[in-house]
Design a protein around this motif. Structure first.
Motif, PDB file in Angstrom:
ATOM      1  N   PHE A  30     -59.276 -13.553 -36.203  1.00  0.00           N
ATOM      2  CA  PHE A  30     -58.919 -14.960 -36.341  1.00  0.00           C
ATOM      3  C   PHE A  30     -58.255 -15.502 -35.084  1.00  0.00           C
ATOM      4  CE2 PHE A  30     -54.963 -12.852 -37.076  1.00  0.00           C
ATOM      5  CZ  PHE A  30     -53.980 -13.748 -36.691  1.00  0.00           C
ATOM      6  N   ALA A  31     -58.282 -16.823 -34.974  1.00  0.00           N
ATOM      7  CA  ALA A  31     -57.508 -17.551 -33.977  1.00  0.00           C
ATOM      8  C   ALA A  31     -56.399 -18.284 -34.715  1.00  0.00           C
ATOM      9  CB  ALA A  31     -58.395 -18.545 -33.232  1.00  0.00           C
ATOM     10  N   PHE A  32     -55.229 -18.355 -34.125  1.00  0.00           N
ATOM     11  CA  PHE A  32     -54.122 -19.099 -34.704  1.00  0.00           C
ATOM     12  C   PHE A  32     -54.413 -20.590 -34.654  1.00  0.00           C
ATOM     13  CE2 PHE A  32     -51.878 -15.214 -33.338  1.00  0.00           C
ATOM     14  CZ  PHE A  32     -51.175 -14.912 -34.491  1.00  0.00           C
ATOM     15  N   GLY A  33     -53.821 -21.348 -35.592  1.00  0.00           N
ATOM     16  CA  GLY A  33     -53.851 -22.795 -35.535  1.00  0.00           C
ATOM     17  C   GLY A  33     -55.182 -23.415 -35.912  1.00  0.00           C
ATOM     18  N   ASP A  34     -55.283 -24.721 -35.634  1.00  0.00           N
ATOM     19  CA  ASP A  34     -56.470 -25.471 -36.019  1.00  0.00           C
ATOM     20  C   ASP A  34     -57.047 -26.301 -34.877  1.00  0.00           C
ATOM     21  OD1 ASP A  34     -54.427 -27.327 -35.873  1.00  0.00           O
ATOM     22  OD2 ASP A  34     -54.794 -28.217 -37.839  1.00  0.00           O
ATOM     23  N   SER A  35     -56.706 -25.912 -33.652  1.00  0.00           N
ATOM     24  CA  SER A  35     -57.272 -26.583 -32.475  1.00  0.00           C
ATOM     25  C   SER A  35     -57.288 -25.597 -31.314  1.00  0.00           C
ATOM     26  CB  SER A  35     -56.438 -27.806 -32.085  1.00  0.00           C
ATOM     27  OG  SER A  35     -55.165 -27.393 -31.592  1.00  0.00           O
ATOM     28  N   GLU A  36     -58.109 -25.897 -30.319  1.00  0.00           N
ATOM     29  CA  GLU A  36     -58.209 -24.999 -29.167  1.00  0.00           C
ATOM     30  C   GLU A  36     -56.871 -24.852 -28.457  1.00  0.00           C
ATOM     31  OE1 GLU A  36     -60.917 -24.215 -25.181  1.00  0.00           O
ATOM     32  OE2 GLU A  36     -61.283 -26.003 -26.386  1.00  0.00           O
ATOM     33  N   GLY A  37     -56.192 -25.966 -28.215  1.00  0.00           N
ATOM     34  CA  GLY A  37     -54.920 -25.892 -27.506  1.00  0.00           C
ATOM     35  C   GLY A  37     -53.887 -25.063 -28.243  1.00  0.00           C
ATOM     36  N   LEU A  38     -53.776 -25.288 -29.552  1.00  0.00           N
ATOM     37  CA  LEU A  38     -52.804 -24.547 -30.352  1.00  0.00           C
ATOM     38  C   LEU A  38     -53.180 -23.068 -30.438  1.00  0.00           C
ATOM     39  CD1 LEU A  38     -50.244 -24.696 -32.071  1.00  0.00           C
ATOM     40  CD2 LEU A  38     -51.688 -25.299 -34.027  1.00  0.00           C
ATOM     41  N   ALA A  39     -54.449 -22.781 -30.659  1.00  0.00           N
ATOM     42  CA  ALA A  39     -54.892 -21.387 -30.777  1.00  0.00           C
ATOM     43  C   ALA A  39     -54.593 -20.599 -29.509  1.00  0.00           C
ATOM     44  CB  ALA A  39     -56.387 -21.342 -31.089  1.00  0.00           C
ATOM     45  N   ASP A  40     -54.923 -21.183 -28.374  1.00  0.00           N
ATOM     46  CA  ASP A  40     -54.734 -20.469 -27.116  1.00  0.00           C
ATOM     47  C   ASP A  40     -53.257 -20.355 -26.740  1.00  0.00           C
ATOM     48  OD1 ASP A  40     -57.473 -20.183 -27.160  1.00  0.00           O
ATOM     49  OD2 ASP A  40     -57.850 -21.663 -25.594  1.00  0.00           O
ATOM     50  N   GLU A  41     -52.471 -21.394 -27.052  1.00  0.00           N
ATOM     51  CA  GLU A  41     -51.031 -21.346 -26.799  1.00  0.00           C
ATOM     52  C   GLU A  41     -50.365 -20.250 -27.634  1.00  0.00           C
ATOM     53  OE1 GLU A  41     -47.090 -23.992 -27.908  1.00  0.00           O
ATOM     54  OE2 GLU A  41     -49.002 -25.024 -27.716  1.00  0.00           O
ATOM     55  N   ASN A  79     -58.941 -15.848 -29.040  1.00  0.00           N
ATOM     56  CA  ASN A  79     -58.679 -17.202 -28.579  1.00  0.00           C
ATOM     57  C   ASN A  79     -59.581 -18.138 -29.380  1.00  0.00           C
ATOM     58  OD1 ASN A  79     -61.226 -16.906 -27.405  1.00  0.00           O
ATOM     59  ND2 ASN A  79     -60.459 -16.827 -25.316  1.00  0.00           N
ATOM     60  N   TRP A  80     -59.550 -19.428 -29.078  1.00  0.00           N
ATOM     61  CA  TRP A  80     -60.289 -20.420 -29.856  1.00  0.00           C
ATOM     62  C   TRP A  80     -61.789 -20.143 -29.876  1.00  0.00           C
ATOM     63  CZ3 TRP A  80     -59.263 -23.612 -33.547  1.00  0.00           C
ATOM     64  CH2 TRP A  80     -60.151 -24.634 -33.864  1.00  0.00           C
ATOM     65  N   ILE A  81     -62.335 -19.648 -28.767  1.00  0.00           N
ATOM     66  CA  ILE A  81     -63.787 -19.427 -28.705  1.00  0.00           C
ATOM     67  C   ILE A  81     -64.200 -18.068 -29.257  1.00  0.00           C
ATOM     68  CG2 ILE A  81     -64.147 -21.082 -26.840  1.00  0.00           C
ATOM     69  CD1 ILE A  81     -64.373 -18.673 -24.915  1.00  0.00           C
ATOM     70  N   GLY A  82     -63.248 -17.326 -29.804  1.00  0.00           N
ATOM     71  CA  GLY A  82     -63.574 -16.067 -30.468  1.00  0.00           C
ATOM     72  C   GLY A  82     -63.493 -14.814 -29.623  1.00  0.00           C
ATOM     73  N   GLN A  83     -63.005 -14.932 -28.407  1.00  0.00           N
ATOM     74  CA  GLN A  83     -62.841 -13.747 -27.551  1.00  0.00           C
ATOM     75  C   GLN A  83     -61.656 -12.936 -28.056  1.00  0.00           C
ATOM     76  OE1 GLN A  83     -61.584 -14.675 -23.590  1.00  0.00           O
ATOM     77  NE2 GLN A  83     -61.794 -12.574 -22.869  1.00  0.00           N
ATOM     78  N   PRO A  84     -61.854 -11.644 -28.377  1.00  0.00           N
ATOM     79  CA  PRO A  84     -60.743 -10.827 -28.874  1.00  0.00           C
ATOM     80  C   PRO A  84     -59.714 -10.553 -27.773  1.00  0.00           C
ATOM     81  CG  PRO A  84     -62.697  -9.470 -28.580  1.00  0.00           C
ATOM     82  CD  PRO A  84     -63.106 -10.885 -28.286  1.00  0.00           C
ATOM     83  N   LEU A  85     -58.445 -10.680 -28.139  1.00  0.00           N
ATOM     84  CA  LEU A  85     -57.367 -10.516 -27.172  1.00  0.00           C
ATOM     85  C   LEU A  85     -56.474  -9.321 -27.466  1.00  0.00           C
ATOM     86  CD1 LEU A  85     -56.316 -14.270 -26.983  1.00  0.00           C
ATOM     87  CD2 LEU A  85     -57.812 -13.015 -25.401  1.00  0.00           C
ATOM     88  N   CYS A  86     -56.212  -9.070 -28.748  1.00  0.00           N
ATOM     89  CA  CYS A  86     -55.344  -7.957 -29.124  1.00  0.00           C
ATOM     90  C   CYS A  86     -55.539  -7.662 -30.606  1.00  0.00           C
ATOM     91  CB  CYS A  86     -53.868  -8.267 -28.840  1.00  0.00           C
ATOM     92  SG  CYS A  86     -53.158  -9.601 -29.824  1.00  0.00           S
ATOM     93  N   ILE A  87     -54.941  -6.581 -31.041  1.00  0.00           N
ATOM     94  CA  ILE A  87     -54.932  -6.223 -32.462  1.00  0.00           C
ATOM     95  C   ILE A  87     -53.480  -6.161 -32.900  1.00  0.00           C
ATOM     96  CG2 ILE A  87     -55.476  -4.440 -34.182  1.00  0.00           C
ATOM     97  CD1 ILE A  87     -57.991  -3.820 -32.532  1.00  0.00           C
ATOM     98  N   ALA A 122     -43.106 -28.945 -36.753  1.00  0.00           N
ATOM     99  CA  ALA A 122     -44.454 -28.513 -36.356  1.00  0.00           C
ATOM    100  C   ALA A 122     -45.259 -28.046 -37.566  1.00  0.00           C
ATOM    101  CB  ALA A 122     -44.357 -27.403 -35.307  1.00  0.00           C
ATOM    102  N   HIS A 123     -44.616 -27.307 -38.455  1.00  0.00           N
ATOM    103  CA  HIS A 123     -45.346 -26.775 -39.611  1.00  0.00           C
ATOM    104  C   HIS A 123     -45.582 -27.812 -40.695  1.00  0.00           C
ATOM    105  CE1 HIS A 123     -44.732 -23.050 -37.472  1.00  0.00           C
ATOM    106  NE2 HIS A 123     -45.690 -22.544 -38.224  1.00  0.00           N
ATOM    107  N   THR A 124     -44.726 -28.816 -40.800  1.00  0.00           N
ATOM    108  CA  THR A 124     -45.014 -29.927 -41.715  1.00  0.00           C
ATOM    109  C   THR A 124     -46.307 -30.609 -41.277  1.00  0.00           C
ATOM    110  OG1 THR A 124     -42.706 -30.287 -42.324  1.00  0.00           O
ATOM    111  CG2 THR A 124     -44.206 -32.167 -42.580  1.00  0.00           C
ATOM    112  N   GLU A 125     -46.437 -30.855 -39.979  1.00  0.00           N
ATOM    113  CA  GLU A 125     -47.650 -31.491 -39.453  1.00  0.00           C
ATOM    114  C   GLU A 125     -48.871 -30.600 -39.695  1.00  0.00           C
ATOM    115  OE1 GLU A 125     -46.738 -32.315 -35.359  1.00  0.00           O
ATOM    116  OE2 GLU A 125     -45.099 -33.679 -35.902  1.00  0.00           O
ATOM    117  N   TYR A 126     -48.752 -29.326 -39.360  1.00  0.00           N
ATOM    118  CA  TYR A 126     -49.868 -28.392 -39.514  1.00  0.00           C
ATOM    119  C   TYR A 126     -50.258 -28.225 -40.984  1.00  0.00           C
ATOM    120  CZ  TYR A 126     -52.486 -24.032 -39.577  1.00  0.00           C
ATOM    121  OH  TYR A 126     -53.445 -23.068 -39.805  1.00  0.00           O
ATOM    122  N   PHE A 127     -49.280 -27.965 -41.849  1.00  0.00           N
ATOM    123  CA  PHE A 127     -49.590 -27.751 -43.265  1.00  0.00           C
ATOM    124  C   PHE A 127     -50.095 -29.024 -43.940  1.00  0.00           C
ATOM    125  CE2 PHE A 127     -46.464 -23.989 -43.235  1.00  0.00           C
ATOM    126  CZ  PHE A 127     -47.487 -23.069 -43.060  1.00  0.00           C
TER     127      PHE A 127
END
Length: 158
Positions: A30-41, A79-87, A122-127
């Protein structure tokens, strides 16, 4: 669950480095968040060792047909595009109402200024976005999955 075929090479490198015998502990990629910027950050914060926890809506987990993580689960962070970074390995999980998430947990999430007030904003906005996606309304009593984790594999090039 099975490791997605596109991540077989990454998982194999992990098993060779760690001796992890099989995929029985694999939960998801999975990637974190719901956007490319958030996922990569957020992925960067994990790789830096700053982010050691994550929060998710129990309602969204259920609506998406996923199971709640449990200690010992292994997940591939991408990351957002699905490249694995860690486990990461899940260390602990608590489900609490949004209003009862602690300052200590907020700091372990590693986001913003590490404060509970930043976390809540931040989580109020995200949720709110996530709940709207599944036809629910965010509220202070919404059950939050508070997951702690540690990085157990990161290729030297990542």
């Amino acid at each position: 669950m099975r490791v997605p075929a596109r991540h077989d090479g990454f998982w194999s490198a992990f098993t060779n480095a760690s001796g992890e015998p099989d995929q029985s502990r694999f939960l998801e990629a999975f990637a974190f968040g719901d956007s490319e910027g958030l996922a990569d950050e957020l992925a960067t914060l994990v790789l830096q060792g700053v982010k050691r926890a994550t929060a998710g809506s129990l309602w969204v987990c259920q609506a998406d047909g996923k199971r709640v993580p449990k200690p010992g689960d292994l997940s591939i962070v991408t990351n957002w595009i699905g490249q694995p970074l860690c486990i990461i390995e899940t260390g602990g999980v608590q489900i609490v109402p949004f209003s009862e998430v602690t300052a200590e947990f907020a700091a372990a999430e590693g986001e913003g200024d590490l404060s509970l007030s930043f976390w809540r904003q931040a989580h109020t906005e995200y949720f709110t976005r996530e709940c709207a996606r599944i036809g629910r309304a965010f509220g202070q009593s919404m059950p939050v999955i508070c997951e702690r984790f540690r990085v157990v594999y990161r290729p030297s090039a990542a």
